[in-house]
Motif scaffolding. Structure first.
Motif, PDB file in Angstrom:
ATOM      1  N   ILE A  43       0.858  -1.189   0.000  1.00 23.42           N
ATOM      2  CA  ILE A  43       0.000   0.000   0.000  1.00 23.42           C
ATOM      3  C   ILE A  43       0.894   1.239   0.000  1.00 23.42           C
ATOM      4  CG2 ILE A  43      -1.752   1.290   1.271  1.00 23.42           C
ATOM      5  CD1 ILE A  43      -2.563  -1.429   2.521  1.00 23.42           C
ATOM      6  N   LYS A  65       1.017   7.612   2.152  1.00 24.47           N
ATOM      7  CA  LYS A  65       0.395   8.868   1.762  1.00 24.47           C
ATOM      8  C   LYS A  65       1.133  10.042   2.383  1.00 24.47           C
ATOM      9  CE  LYS A  65      -4.071   6.589   1.805  1.00 24.47           C
ATOM     10  NZ  LYS A  65      -5.387   6.550   2.396  1.00 24.47           N
ATOM     11  N   TYR A  83      -2.059  -0.745 -10.763  1.00 23.24           N
ATOM     12  CA  TYR A  83      -3.206  -0.344  -9.959  1.00 23.24           C
ATOM     13  C   TYR A  83      -3.359   1.162  -9.837  1.00 23.24           C
ATOM     14  CZ  TYR A  83       0.119   0.504  -6.255  1.00 23.24           C
ATOM     15  OH  TYR A  83       1.161   0.986  -5.516  1.00 23.24           O
ATOM     16  N   TYR A 141      -4.814   3.347 -11.650  1.00 26.50           N
ATOM     17  CA  TYR A 141      -6.194   3.750 -11.934  1.00 26.50           C
ATOM     18  C   TYR A 141      -7.061   3.577 -10.685  1.00 26.50           C
ATOM     19  CZ  TYR A 141     -10.995   2.898 -13.422  1.00 26.50           C
ATOM     20  OH  TYR A 141     -12.354   2.902 -13.517  1.00 26.50           O
ATOM     21  N   GLU A 142      -6.970   2.409 -10.053  1.00 28.30           N
ATOM     22  CA  GLU A 142      -7.770   2.154  -8.864  1.00 28.30           C
ATOM     23  C   GLU A 142      -7.359   3.070  -7.710  1.00 28.30           C
ATOM     24  OE1 GLU A 142      -6.158  -0.399 -10.469  1.00 28.30           O
ATOM     25  OE2 GLU A 142      -7.785  -1.631 -11.262  1.00 28.30           O
ATOM     26  N   LEU A 143      -6.061   3.325  -7.590  1.00 27.12           N
ATOM     27  CA  LEU A 143      -5.570   4.194  -6.517  1.00 27.12           C
ATOM     28  C   LEU A 143      -6.123   5.606  -6.671  1.00 27.12           C
ATOM     29  CD1 LEU A 143      -3.664   4.529  -4.061  1.00 27.12           C
ATOM     30  CD2 LEU A 143      -1.900   5.192  -5.700  1.00 27.12           C
ATOM     31  N   GLN A 189      -8.784   6.503  -8.351  1.00 28.70           N
ATOM     32  CA  GLN A 189     -10.243   6.442  -8.177  1.00 28.70           C
ATOM     33  C   GLN A 189     -10.618   6.346  -6.697  1.00 28.70           C
ATOM     34  OE1 GLN A 189     -12.223   3.036  -9.987  1.00 28.70           O
ATOM     35  NE2 GLN A 189     -13.787   4.430 -10.764  1.00 28.70           N
ATOM     36  N   GLN A 190      -9.847   5.622  -5.931  1.00 32.17           N
ATOM     37  CA  GLN A 190     -10.136   5.431  -4.509  1.00 32.17           C
ATOM     38  C   GLN A 190      -9.777   6.653  -3.675  1.00 32.17           C
ATOM     39  OE1 GLN A 190      -8.127   2.026  -2.860  1.00 32.17           O
ATOM     40  NE2 GLN A 190      -8.455   2.704  -0.757  1.00 32.17           N
ATOM     41  N   GLU A 191      -8.633   7.279  -3.965  1.00 32.16           N
ATOM     42  CA  GLU A 191      -8.122   8.335  -3.099  1.00 32.16           C
ATOM     43  C   GLU A 191      -8.596   9.736  -3.461  1.00 32.16           C
ATOM     44  OE1 GLU A 191      -6.519   7.913  -0.284  1.00 32.16           O
ATOM     45  OE2 GLU A 191      -6.516   5.750  -0.548  1.00 32.16           O
ATOM     46  N   SER A 192      -8.827  10.029  -4.725  1.00 32.43           N
ATOM     47  CA  SER A 192      -9.138  11.412  -5.104  1.00 32.43           C
ATOM     48  C   SER A 192     -10.432  11.949  -4.488  1.00 32.43           C
ATOM     49  CB  SER A 192      -9.138  11.584  -6.620  1.00 32.43           C
ATOM     50  OG  SER A 192     -10.163  10.852  -7.229  1.00 32.43           O
ATOM     51  N   ASN A 238     -11.341  11.691  -1.561  1.00 34.20           N
ATOM     52  CA  ASN A 238     -11.017  12.075  -0.181  1.00 34.20           C
ATOM     53  C   ASN A 238     -10.124  13.311  -0.100  1.00 34.20           C
ATOM     54  OD1 ASN A 238     -12.391   9.723   0.704  1.00 34.20           O
ATOM     55  ND2 ASN A 238     -10.560   8.526   0.251  1.00 34.20           N
ATOM     56  N   VAL A 267     -10.327   8.909 -15.159  1.00 35.86           N
ATOM     57  CA  VAL A 267     -10.453   9.096 -13.714  1.00 35.86           C
ATOM     58  C   VAL A 267      -9.844  10.441 -13.292  1.00 35.86           C
ATOM     59  CG1 VAL A 267      -8.369   7.903 -12.879  1.00 35.86           C
ATOM     60  CG2 VAL A 267     -10.440   7.806 -11.546  1.00 35.86           C
TER      61      VAL A 267
END
Length: 124
Positions: free
Chosen positions: A7, A10, A37, A39-41, A43-46, A48, A69
């Protein structure tokens, strides 16, 4: 470390010289990898991240889904900058898509970096 147990670590939003130094130190330790990953990162973090945050994607390759994304993030009030490194497949397609989305776009290529950053004196 840049990654802990797979992971990414941050760096929370902040301001000041110390924060800038931390970002630059982290950028200096980045290494290329084949992880797919991003793209997924994004999509998941932006969602927040606060309005006005700038997402800087530094990569050797980018697909349409990453551009999509990043565009979604911009619709939420975030900014995106794309920095491509090295020889990039489908460069013209990526450049045209980045221009279409109006993303700032930079391409760093080793020969360009060497000639612009390190000027070799002419032999006498």
């Amino acid at each position: 470390p840049l990654v802990s147990e797979g992971i990414p670590n941050k760096i929370p939003p902040a301001n000041g010289r110390g924060h800038l130094i931390r970002i630059l130190e982290t950028l200096g330790r980045i290494e290329m990898s084949d992880s797919a990953y991003i793209y997924e990162l994004i999509q998941q973090e932006s969602p927040n991240l606060p309005w006005g945050t700038t997402l800087i994607l530094i990569t050797g390759r980018i697909e349409d889904q990453e551009l999509d994304v990043l565009f979604e993030a911009r619709r939420r009030g975030q900014n995106a900058v794309i920095v491509l490194c090295g020889q990039v497949q489908n460069f013209r397609h990526i450049k045209s898509r980045a221009e279409y989305f109006n993303f700032p776009f930079y391409h760093l290529f080793r020969t360009n970096i060497a000639t612009s950053a390190f000027r070799i004196p002419a032999s006498r």
